[in-house]
Scaffold this motif. Structure first.
Motif, PDB file in Angstrom:
ATOM      1  N   PHE A   9      10.407  72.683  15.814  1.00 24.99           N
ATOM      2  CA  PHE A   9       9.252  72.069  15.161  1.00 24.99           C
ATOM      3  C   PHE A   9       8.924  70.692  15.723  1.00 24.99           C
ATOM      4  O   PHE A   9       8.225  69.903  15.103  1.00 24.99           O
ATOM      5  N   GLN A  10       9.426  70.363  16.904  1.00 23.75           N
ATOM      6  CA  GLN A  10       9.171  69.062  17.504  1.00 23.75           C
ATOM      7  C   GLN A  10       8.605  69.275  18.905  1.00 23.75           C
ATOM      8  O   GLN A  10       9.152  70.054  19.693  1.00 23.75           O
ATOM      9  N   THR A  11       7.503  68.621  19.214  1.00 20.86           N
ATOM     10  CA  THR A  11       6.895  68.757  20.527  1.00 20.86           C
ATOM     11  C   THR A  11       6.608  67.384  21.127  1.00 20.86           C
ATOM     12  O   THR A  11       6.525  66.379  20.419  1.00 20.86           O
ATOM     13  N   LEU A  12       6.445  67.385  22.440  1.00 18.19           N
ATOM     14  CA  LEU A  12       6.074  66.190  23.186  1.00 18.19           C
ATOM     15  C   LEU A  12       4.729  66.426  23.849  1.00 18.19           C
ATOM     16  O   LEU A  12       4.364  67.571  24.149  1.00 18.19           O
ATOM     17  N   ALA A  13       3.995  65.375  24.100  1.00 19.38           N
ATOM     18  CA  ALA A  13       2.747  65.495  24.847  1.00 19.38           C
ATOM     19  C   ALA A  13       3.052  65.900  26.282  1.00 19.38           C
ATOM     20  O   ALA A  13       4.059  65.489  26.859  1.00 19.38           O
ATOM     21  N   SER A  14       2.186  66.724  26.865  1.00 18.36           N
ATOM     22  CA  SER A  14       2.398  67.170  28.241  1.00 18.36           C
ATOM     23  C   SER A  14       2.457  66.002  29.211  1.00 18.36           C
ATOM     24  O   SER A  14       3.092  66.094  30.267  1.00 18.36           O
ATOM     25  N   SER A  15       1.819  64.895  28.862  1.00 16.72           N
ATOM     26  CA  SER A  15       1.843  63.716  29.734  1.00 16.72           C
ATOM     27  C   SER A  15       3.245  63.141  29.868  1.00 16.72           C
ATOM     28  O   SER A  15       3.530  62.384  30.820  1.00 16.72           O
ATOM     29  N   THR A  16       4.146  63.500  28.937  1.00 17.81           N
ATOM     30  CA  THR A  16       5.525  63.018  29.015  1.00 17.81           C
ATOM     31  C   THR A  16       6.209  63.513  30.286  1.00 17.81           C
ATOM     32  O   THR A  16       7.079  62.838  30.837  1.00 17.81           O
ATOM     33  N   VAL A  17       5.806  64.705  30.763  1.00 16.11           N
ATOM     34  CA  VAL A  17       6.398  65.255  31.985  1.00 16.11           C
ATOM     35  C   VAL A  17       6.151  64.312  33.156  1.00 16.11           C
ATOM     36  O   VAL A  17       7.056  64.015  33.939  1.00 16.11           O
ATOM     37  N   ASP A  18       4.918  63.812  33.275  1.00 15.10           N
ATOM     38  CA  ASP A  18       4.593  62.888  34.368  1.00 15.10           C
ATOM     39  C   ASP A  18       5.305  61.550  34.185  1.00 15.10           C
ATOM     40  O   ASP A  18       5.731  60.921  35.163  1.00 15.10           O
ATOM     41  N   GLU A  19       5.443  61.111  32.933  1.00 10.96           N
ATOM     42  CA  GLU A  19       6.160  59.857  32.682  1.00 10.96           C
ATOM     43  C   GLU A  19       7.611  59.968  33.117  1.00 10.96           C
ATOM     44  O   GLU A  19       8.162  59.055  33.738  1.00 10.96           O
TER      45      GLU A  19
END
Length: 482
Positions: free
Chosen positions: A99-109
């Motif tokens: 039930f926890q997600t990260l923004a896809s932009s986190t991959v680039d970070e």
């Protein structure tokens, strides 16, 4: 002269020499077996983590679990339309695992952090499929009841009997994979055994790869269509996990997984590969510092959670086995030294006579040390032979060990949801343990260690005997002449 005398004395006292060599061989053989078993445990543990983590993955980044004060996570909710009469209902509940997600932009970070070689995002989903039917009850009027006026509503008097609901609930896992970057992540720990894997251009195609065990259970084949939340996917490949359980039952393109779970531009896990395996801890610290609200988990962190008979055996090999081998080795060295001293004591007349003939104390000491070194090398050869034979025998007869990866907050995809082998990167519980065949590989480093121990044992024994021989005087020999 030195070698001739050395060979003659060893041949003349071969029983004593073999006794010293056998003591050293026992200690060296035990060290080889323990080191080999310990190495086998590490390999087995690596296989467990590899099946979960994916080849080439050094660490994973997930969203940090919220504090307990903020309340728990919302559970799944089922909604059905009310219908008259018998009505079959079916619903798929698709939700991110943990039930926890990260923004896809986190991959680039993450990919931009110092020491990171590559980073790939993935979305791990749980699917609950509910099938069943509602059956309304039947109104039974009361016998002799009068119509009208009852309850002030003017309706018939009676009660509703029967009715109810019967539903089957099935669950499976779906993993959203970045089809353009399949060299990192859980799917890399499986091999395509039928069909093909995703094409790089299938970023939003309705295709799927099924795990072989799940495909066998559901009788899926290449070309079969499987429906997830009303969307049909064509199975283009069957994948078999290299070891343990697969990361998921089905793999679909990442964009499709995001659409199914209403998680647009979201991921549950970022799989990270470091530039240098020796700097993993530094990379972990950098990510946690520069990207707040995330939890970084390395393979070393997961290794601490492995339980089952594998963990028990690993603990015995690491603790009891090593201490036992060390104790036996020290005892072997001490016994070899004492036996050498005893042998020197029985050769007082011989060494006293040699000194009377002009041998210096240093030459006598070198003679004793040389004999002890030969005994040590013979013991090393015997110890290596026995140790290698013992390691191979242990590999041949050892049973399979079980391993479970226990719950661990912040594990890959877990977001505090807990991670176990067989559960995949999303944190669902496994219903079976991973079985690993135990081996005891003998490495070159182990052989080199055995040779070093043999030389060390010879030097220690020679030091004892040499010290004793250096203290002898020619007069000692004359006192013993009968």
């Amino acid at each position: 002269m030195f070698l001739t005398y050395l060979r003659r004395e060893l041949r003349r006292r071969r029983k004593a020499a073999l006794l010293v060599a056998s003591g050293l061989a026992l200690g060296i053989a035990l060290v080889i077996v323990v080191n080999s078993v310990s190495s086998g445990m590490q390999q087995a543990q690596g296989k467990v983590l590899e099946s979960l983590y994916g080849l080439g993955t050094d660490m994973t980044v997930t969203k940090a679990a919220p504090p307990a004060s903020e309340g728990g996570r919302a559970g799944p909710r089922f909604k059905f339309d009310a219908q008259d009469g018998d009505e079959t209902q079916s619903s798929d509940i698709v939700m991110p695992q943990g039930f926890q997600t990260l923004a896809s932009s986190t991959v680039d970070e993450v990919a931009g952090q110092s020491g990171v070689s590559d980073a790939v995002g993935g979305l791990s989903l749980s699917v609950l499929k509910v099938d069943g039917e509602f059956k309304p009850g039947e109104f039974k009027p009361k016998e002799g009841g009068a119509s009208g006026g009852g309850g002030g509503g003017g309706g018939p008097q009676g009660e509703v009997r029967g009715g109810g609901a019967a539903f089957d609930v099935n669950s499976y896992t779906v993993y959203g994979t970045d089809t353009a970057r399949q060299d990192l992540g859980p799917l890399t720990s499986s091999k395509i055994t039928d069909g093909r894997t995703f094409r790089a251009t299938e970023t939003d195609a309705r295709v799927a790869v099924a795990d072989s065990a799940y495909a066998k259970e559901k009788k899926y084949e290449v070309g079969t269509e499987v429906t997830v939340k009303g969307t049909k996917f064509e199975i283009v490949g069957i994948a078999t996990a290299d070891s343990g359980d697969a990361a998921a039952n089905l793999y679909v393109p990442l964009k499709q997984a995001q659409t199914l779970s209403d998680s647009e531009d979201k991921v549950t896990t970022v799989y990270v590969q470091a530039d240098d395996s020796q700097r993993i801890d530094a990379v972990k610290s950098a990510i946690q510092k520069n990207i707040p609200g995330t939890t970084v988990t390395t393979s070393a962190d997961l290794a601490d959670t492995v339980s089952g008979s594998l963990s028990t055996a690993s603990g015995l090999a690491a603790n009891v086995g090593k201490w036992l081998s060390l104790a036996v080795l020290i005892a072997a060295f001490v016994v070899a030294g004492l036996l050498t001293m005893s042998a020197v004591g029985r050769r007082v007349q011989e060494f006293g006579t040699l000194k009377a003939l002009g041998w210096k104390s240093g030459r006598v000491t070198r003679q004793v040390v040389g004999e002890a070194m030969v005994n040590g090398l013979v013991g090393g050869v015997l110890g290596i032979a026995v140790g290698v034979a013992g390691a191979y025998a242990l590999t041949a007869v050892s049973p399979s060990l079980t391993a479970e990866l226990g719950a661990m907050g912040g594990g890959p995809g877990g977001g505090g949801g807990g991670l176990r082998t067989g559960g995949g990167p999303g944190g669902q519980a496994a219903d079976k343990a991973v079985e690993i065949a135990l081996s005891a590989p003998v490495s070159t480093a182990t052989i080199a260690l055995a040779v070093g121990l043999a030389v060390t044992g010879g030097l220690i024994a020679g030091a004892f005997g040499g010290w004793r021989a250096s203290r002898l005087r020619p007069a000692d020999a004359l006192r013993r002449v009968e």
